[in-house]
Design a protein around this motif. Structure first.
Motif, PDB file in Angstrom:
ATOM      1  N   LEU A 231       4.787  11.051   4.656  1.00 45.31           N
ATOM      2  CA  LEU A 231       6.147  10.526   4.785  1.00 45.31           C
ATOM      3  C   LEU A 231       7.087  11.220   3.802  1.00 45.31           C
ATOM      4  O   LEU A 231       8.211  11.585   4.151  1.00 45.31           O
ATOM      5  CB  LEU A 231       6.135   9.015   4.565  1.00 45.31           C
TER       6      LEU A 231
ATOM      7  N   TRP B 220       8.434   1.301   7.721  1.00 42.60           N
ATOM      8  CA  TRP B 220       7.141   1.973   7.860  1.00 42.60           C
ATOM      9  C   TRP B 220       6.004   0.994   7.589  1.00 42.60           C
ATOM     10  O   TRP B 220       5.986   0.348   6.550  1.00 42.60           O
ATOM     11  CB  TRP B 220       7.064   3.143   6.883  1.00 42.60           C
ATOM     12  N   ASP B 221       5.097   0.916   8.504  1.00 42.93           N
ATOM     13  CA  ASP B 221       3.960   0.008   8.365  1.00 42.93           C
ATOM     14  C   ASP B 221       4.405  -1.389   7.956  1.00 42.93           C
ATOM     15  O   ASP B 221       3.865  -1.996   7.037  1.00 42.93           O
ATOM     16  CB  ASP B 221       2.939   0.576   7.375  1.00 42.93           C
TER      17      ASP B 221
ATOM     18  N   ASN C  19       2.717   7.791   0.237  1.00 42.36           N
ATOM     19  CA  ASN C  19       2.372   8.326   1.550  1.00 42.36           C
ATOM     20  C   ASN C  19       2.879   9.766   1.576  1.00 42.36           C
ATOM     21  O   ASN C  19       4.063  10.009   1.831  1.00 42.36           O
ATOM     22  CB  ASN C  19       3.011   7.487   2.660  1.00 42.36           C
TER      23      ASN C  19
ATOM     24  N   LYS D 124       0.825  -1.200   0.000  1.00 43.59           N
ATOM     25  CA  LYS D 124       0.000   0.000   0.000  1.00 43.59           C
ATOM     26  C   LYS D 124       0.862   1.254   0.000  1.00 43.59           C
ATOM     27  O   LYS D 124       0.385   2.346  -0.262  1.00 43.59           O
ATOM     28  CB  LYS D 124      -0.910   0.011   1.240  1.00 43.59           C
ATOM     29  N   LEU D 125       2.158   1.068   0.308  1.00 43.44           N
ATOM     30  CA  LEU D 125       3.074   2.195   0.411  1.00 43.44           C
ATOM     31  C   LEU D 125       3.872   2.456  -0.859  1.00 43.44           C
ATOM     32  O   LEU D 125       4.248   3.586  -1.137  1.00 43.44           O
ATOM     33  CB  LEU D 125       4.080   1.936   1.542  1.00 43.44           C
TER      34      LEU D 125
END
Length: 199
Positions: free
Chosen positions: A26, A73-74, A23, A4-5
């Motif tokens: 970010l 991240w995530d 993102n 998703k990033l």
């Protein structure tokens, strides 16, 4: 499972490059760091070293590469630049990261591993060229600042950030934290300059 990033991209050996970081917040964080910190860098001619006022300073060798960020991240681990371009996947430098807490950002120099001489920024471009035939074993990341993690932020004193980086990043063939010297005088800078540059 699709990320998703990270969106799109082109082959970089068995990994991916030229992907987009999806993102905006970010990307803004990375761009703000570049403006605030790296945007204030300036060249200092050798004859001006003696004009540096005394005080606590951290001295390190400048690596000739590009400013990138190692990001966790995530639950995804990747390299990103301040424009939101991403390197991800099966790339040796990323495989050598042992463990990085979620929502950690480390600033560093993405550069090439060369033998017998100092690496230049053009060596990085050469290592990344060729798509699936890219020389990914030559791509290195040398960390120099901790932008954020669960124990420190860019506002934390530098010695504490550097210490934390050495806990997070273990030395390997493609990954390291740039060593720094804690110094106080221009004379110390001049001595180190003569040892590492002039000679």
């Amino acid at each position: 499972m699709a990320s998703k990033l990270i969106v799109g991209g082109q082959p970089l050996g068995a990994g991916t490059c030229q992907a987009a970081l999806a993102n905006a917040g970010l990307v803004d964080t990375l761009a703000a760091y570049r403006r605030r910190i790296a945007g204030n860098y300036r060249a200092l001619p050798p004859e001006e070293i003696e004009k540096i006022p005394p005080g606590r300073m951290w001295l390190s060798t400048k690596i000739d590469g590009e400013l990138w960020f190692l990001v966790s991240w995530d639950k995804e681990l990747f390299l990103a630049n301040s424009q939101g371009l991403v390197i991800a996947g099966d790339v040796p430098v990323l495989k050598q990261v042992k463990a990085l807490p979620d929502h950690t950002i480390v600033a560093g120099e993405l550069h090439a591993l060369v033998k017998g001489r100092r690496a230049r920024v053009g060596d990085l471009a050469a290592a990344m060229a060729g798509g699936k035939k890219a020389k990914t074993k030559e791509i290195c990341f040398s960390a120099f600042d901790l932008v954020q993690d669960d124990e420190a932020a860019v506002s934390t004193p530098y010695d504490a950030r550097h210490s934390r980086m050495t806990e997070l990043i273990k030395y390997s063939s493609n990954l390291n934290v740039i060593p720094v010297e804690d110094i106080n005088t221009a004379a110390q800078i001049k001595t180190r300059f003569e040892e590492t540059v002039t000679t």
